[in-house]
Write a protein that holds these residues in place. Sequence first.
Motif, short mmCIF file in Angstrom:
data_model
loop_
_atom_site.label_atom_id
_atom_site.label_comp_id
_atom_site.label_asym_id
_atom_site.label_seq_id
_atom_site.Cartn_x
_atom_site.Cartn_y
_atom_site.Cartn_z
N HIS A 1 63.70 55.73 19.33
CA HIS A 1 64.90 55.42 20.12
C HIS A 1 64.58 54.28 21.07
CE1 HIS A 1 62.52 58.13 22.65
NE2 HIS A 1 63.13 57.60 23.69
N LYS A 2 65.59 53.63 21.57
CA LYS A 2 65.39 52.49 22.44
C LYS A 2 65.05 52.98 23.85
CE LYS A 2 67.29 47.91 23.30
NZ LYS A 2 68.42 46.99 23.00
N ARG A 3 63.77 52.88 24.21
CA ARG A 3 63.34 53.34 25.52
C ARG A 3 63.71 52.35 26.62
NH1 ARG A 3 57.19 55.18 23.76
NH2 ARG A 3 57.77 57.16 22.77
N ASN A 4 63.62 51.08 26.30
CA ASN A 4 63.99 50.02 27.23
C ASN A 4 64.23 48.75 26.42
OD1 ASN A 4 61.29 48.78 26.84
ND2 ASN A 4 60.58 50.52 28.06
N VAL A 5 64.41 47.61 27.07
CA VAL A 5 64.71 46.37 26.35
C VAL A 5 63.51 45.87 25.55
CG1 VAL A 5 66.49 45.65 27.96
CG2 VAL A 5 64.11 44.99 28.38
#
Length: 269
Positions: free
Chosen positions: A107-111
């Motif tokens: 999943h996208k944890r940050n940019v």
Amino acid sequence: MRLAITLAIASLCAISANSYADALDLPSSNPKTAPAAGDSLTLGAGLAYMPEYTGAKKSRVVPVPYLERTYDNGIFLSTMRGIGFQTDVSGVNLSAALSYGGARADHKRNVFDGSDALKGMGDIQGAAQAVLGASYQLGTVGLSLGTTQNLAHREHGATYTLGASTQLYTTASDQVGLSLSTEYADKKHMQTYFGVTAAQSATSGYKAYTAKGGFSNVTAGVNWNHVLDKNWSVHTALGVSHLTGDAADSPLTKRKTSPVLMTGVAYKF
């Protein structure tokens, strides 16, 4: 410049930059172009534009800090190459290093880290890796062979890379080179990064897929090193990576061909 991974603060955003720097043949990204053994310290920073994960549809820009300390006896401490030793034996450049890599978030944890396209696939944990390389200069063409072997999480498998490079243009201040490489991944590695188990299929929605070992990608690139003065230099690489075999056929692969761009500045003490 060895655009790369370093301490924990940098590893999340730069792990995938490591393999692309090798493939694009950036200076010191592999044994044949690495700085000659000697007592030196180089610091640098840059940016890289690359896929969120291998085969992802979306790409992102990530920062890539760089630090490398080399010693006269061939030992090096590098944010990209790891901790290792490099030497020349009868014209063949050999290197061995302990590094870290292979992590992938579902999943996208940050940019800078993860991709929502992998939801339900589960995280892949990073691991200590042995990175071995050999290279030889045959006239104007440099040939290289390398392997990355997981020391922990052996179930993640191993990769083997064959590369070739040549200089297109060389002056006192500028060096432009062309590189081509291909990677072979064993069955464990292909299944870890491109396969979908029945359990993963149930949680992610992707069709179950068993990946076999084989050639996983081909990368071609042009790199440019511009020397500003005795201390400062700028390094840039532009390339294209194309997935092949079972990696290309994986349901996780949304884009088989992806552009990669890296650029950065370095200061050598």
